[in-house]
Design a protein around this motif. Sequence first.
Motif, PDB file in Angstrom:
ATOM      1  N   ALA A 231       4.267  -7.861   9.749  1.00  0.00           N
ATOM      2  CA  ALA A 231       3.380  -8.374   8.695  1.00  0.00           C
ATOM      3  C   ALA A 231       4.125  -8.906   7.483  1.00  0.00           C
ATOM      4  CB  ALA A 231       2.403  -7.279   8.264  1.00  0.00           C
ATOM      5  N   GLY A 232       5.429  -8.668   7.414  1.00  0.00           N
ATOM      6  CA  GLY A 232       6.229  -9.224   6.331  1.00  0.00           C
ATOM      7  C   GLY A 232       5.831  -8.746   4.952  1.00  0.00           C
ATOM      8  N   ARG A 233       5.774  -9.682   4.026  1.00  0.00           N
ATOM      9  CA  ARG A 233       5.494  -9.383   2.625  1.00  0.00           C
ATOM     10  C   ARG A 233       4.152  -8.672   2.426  1.00  0.00           C
ATOM     11  NH1 ARG A 233       7.771 -12.391  -1.420  1.00  0.00           N
ATOM     12  NH2 ARG A 233       8.135 -14.093   0.064  1.00  0.00           N
TER      13      ARG A 233
ATOM     14  N   THR B 116      -1.782  -3.370   5.250  1.00  0.00           N
ATOM     15  CA  THR B 116      -2.276  -2.807   6.515  1.00  0.00           C
ATOM     16  C   THR B 116      -2.740  -1.356   6.396  1.00  0.00           C
ATOM     17  OG1 THR B 116      -0.024  -2.236   7.223  1.00  0.00           O
ATOM     18  CG2 THR B 116      -0.866  -4.396   7.872  1.00  0.00           C
ATOM     19  N   PRO B 117      -2.027  -0.471   5.672  1.00  0.00           N
ATOM     20  CA  PRO B 117      -2.544   0.897   5.537  1.00  0.00           C
ATOM     21  C   PRO B 117      -3.877   0.960   4.797  1.00  0.00           C
ATOM     22  CG  PRO B 117      -0.217   0.813   4.944  1.00  0.00           C
ATOM     23  CD  PRO B 117      -0.692  -0.598   5.054  1.00  0.00           C
ATOM     24  N   ILE B 118      -4.104   0.001   3.897  1.00  0.00           N
ATOM     25  CA  ILE B 118      -5.370  -0.018   3.158  1.00  0.00           C
ATOM     26  C   ILE B 118      -6.521  -0.365   4.105  1.00  0.00           C
ATOM     27  CG2 ILE B 118      -6.645  -1.121   1.276  1.00  0.00           C
ATOM     28  CD1 ILE B 118      -3.955  -1.597  -0.112  1.00  0.00           C
ATOM     29  N   ILE B 119      -6.271  -1.325   4.991  1.00  0.00           N
ATOM     30  CA  ILE B 119      -7.291  -1.690   5.979  1.00  0.00           C
ATOM     31  C   ILE B 119      -7.583  -0.507   6.903  1.00  0.00           C
ATOM     32  CG2 ILE B 119      -7.800  -3.190   7.951  1.00  0.00           C
ATOM     33  CD1 ILE B 119      -6.098  -5.352   6.582  1.00  0.00           C
TER      34      ILE B 119
ATOM     35  N   VAL C  36      -1.201  -9.608   9.173  1.00  0.00           N
ATOM     36  CA  VAL C  36      -1.648  -8.331   8.611  1.00  0.00           C
ATOM     37  C   VAL C  36      -2.491  -7.572   9.629  1.00  0.00           C
ATOM     38  CG1 VAL C  36      -2.998  -7.233   6.779  1.00  0.00           C
ATOM     39  CG2 VAL C  36      -1.568  -9.226   6.257  1.00  0.00           C
ATOM     40  N   LEU C  37      -3.427  -8.277  10.251  1.00  0.00           N
ATOM     41  CA  LEU C  37      -4.280  -7.639  11.257  1.00  0.00           C
ATOM     42  C   LEU C  37      -3.456  -7.184  12.462  1.00  0.00           C
ATOM     43  CD1 LEU C  37      -7.385 -10.014  11.187  1.00  0.00           C
ATOM     44  CD2 LEU C  37      -7.120  -7.785  10.082  1.00  0.00           C
ATOM     45  N   LYS C  38      -2.473  -7.985  12.829  1.00  0.00           N
ATOM     46  CA  LYS C  38      -1.601  -7.618  13.944  1.00  0.00           C
ATOM     47  C   LYS C  38      -0.796  -6.361  13.620  1.00  0.00           C
ATOM     48  CE  LYS C  38       1.924  -9.581  17.020  1.00  0.00           C
ATOM     49  NZ  LYS C  38       2.806 -10.762  17.268  1.00  0.00           N
ATOM     50  N   GLY C  39      -0.429  -6.216  12.363  1.00  0.00           N
ATOM     51  CA  GLY C  39       0.377  -5.068  11.959  1.00  0.00           C
ATOM     52  C   GLY C  39      -0.402  -3.782  11.780  1.00  0.00           C
TER      53      GLY C  39
ATOM     54  N   PRO D 237       0.255   1.464  11.240  1.00  0.00           N
ATOM     55  CA  PRO D 237      -0.287   2.586  10.457  1.00  0.00           C
ATOM     56  C   PRO D 237      -1.405   3.322  11.187  1.00  0.00           C
ATOM     57  CG  PRO D 237      -0.943   0.484   9.489  1.00  0.00           C
ATOM     58  CD  PRO D 237       0.092   0.182  10.525  1.00  0.00           C
ATOM     59  N   ALA D 238      -2.119   2.598  12.050  1.00  0.00           N
ATOM     60  CA  ALA D 238      -3.180   3.247  12.829  1.00  0.00           C
ATOM     61  C   ALA D 238      -2.605   4.300  13.769  1.00  0.00           C
ATOM     62  CB  ALA D 238      -3.961   2.208  13.628  1.00  0.00           C
ATOM     63  N   SER D 239      -1.395   4.047  14.282  1.00  0.00           N
ATOM     64  CA  SER D 239      -0.779   5.003  15.205  1.00  0.00           C
ATOM     65  C   SER D 239      -0.470   6.328  14.526  1.00  0.00           C
ATOM     66  CB  SER D 239       0.504   4.414  15.805  1.00  0.00           C
ATOM     67  OG  SER D 239       1.529   4.329  14.836  1.00  0.00           O
TER      68      SER D 239
END
Length: 367
Positions: free
Chosen positions: A36-38, A43-46, A185-188, A192-194
């Motif tokens: 997800a880069g910058r 991603t953790p917020i999502i 971002v969605l791909k990443g 965090p979901a794991s």
Amino acid sequence: MDRQNSISIVHMSMIGLVAIGFKSHVLVIPPLIQTAGRDSWMTPIIILAVALLWAPLLLYIHKKTQDQNQSLFLWLRSHIGKIPTYIISTLILLECMSIVSFALNDTIVWTSISYLPSTPNYFLTVILATTSFYLALKGLRTLAVVNFVLIFAIVAFGFFVSISNLQVKNYSLLMPFLENGIRPVLKGTVYPASGIVEMVIFILLQHKVKKPLKYKHLAWNIVLLSSLAIGPLMGAIIEFGPKEAARLRYPAFEEWGLVQLSEFIGHLDFLSIYQWLSGAFIRISLYLIIISELFPLQKKTTRKYIMLGVITLSTILVCIGASDTIFYKWEKILFLPLTAYIFFSISLILGVSVWLGSKKSKKKAQG
């Protein structure tokens, strides 16, 4: 419930923060930044928002099964039958074995890279595996006590490195937001979901917790675990930049190398050794205990031999395993995404099984 080996929800939460936090704070960071880069800090917020919607499912499973004063799997066996229960248990067993093996391997790789490059890996592996196995043998209550002793320094050192590096943080490196769109971002989010999906352990060990779980307990743990991922993610990006952070094997560890309190006080990255080894120690021991609880075994010696078999197999796999480059590819492409999918699927399977089991019990009661 075995009151002598039961713990409070506070202690269970603290164990979760260290065991799951070790993954969220350290292991998922490299592949997440590369993916997800910058914008990886988003991603953790999502996942936080999604997990708060997922938590009621865990609470439903807990409420339907915890009144029986027995483990989840004993409840399932009596309500949906032996074969479905053993299939679910075996699936969880395989995932827990993978978690133990990857945690062990990651720790040995990091130890070898960072501060013990000349020490044979098999020697390091045997030491960590043996101590983790010994702690697991002592039970969940002892694990909770050890974790309670360790966690305060872990947290204190975390705040220390964050505050100490304020002088080198450049928040402008977080911008522009979504420069490559929302897709990376969605791909990443799978990474965090794991970590968050490992909250299933609260259900797997519910018979060891003195009081019933409530939504606020799950919600607070989800928020704290998400913050453990956001912190080092943002830290790595604003301290190293997104491109350099993506090249680092362990960005959370490298942040310690920037700590410089004065001209004469620096090189404090040795404190991270305490954090890492404590997290790995608790994580491996916890999942060994979970493995021993997956099947309705009456004899303690049988549980001991199961844990011994798992840790021995993990030790052998680490000692004869692939190079770090190949291992990292497996972790990024297979292990972390599969953990997210498998644990989420397990929660759905458990939810459906509990619903069917409860429905079956009602019919019997009415009949």
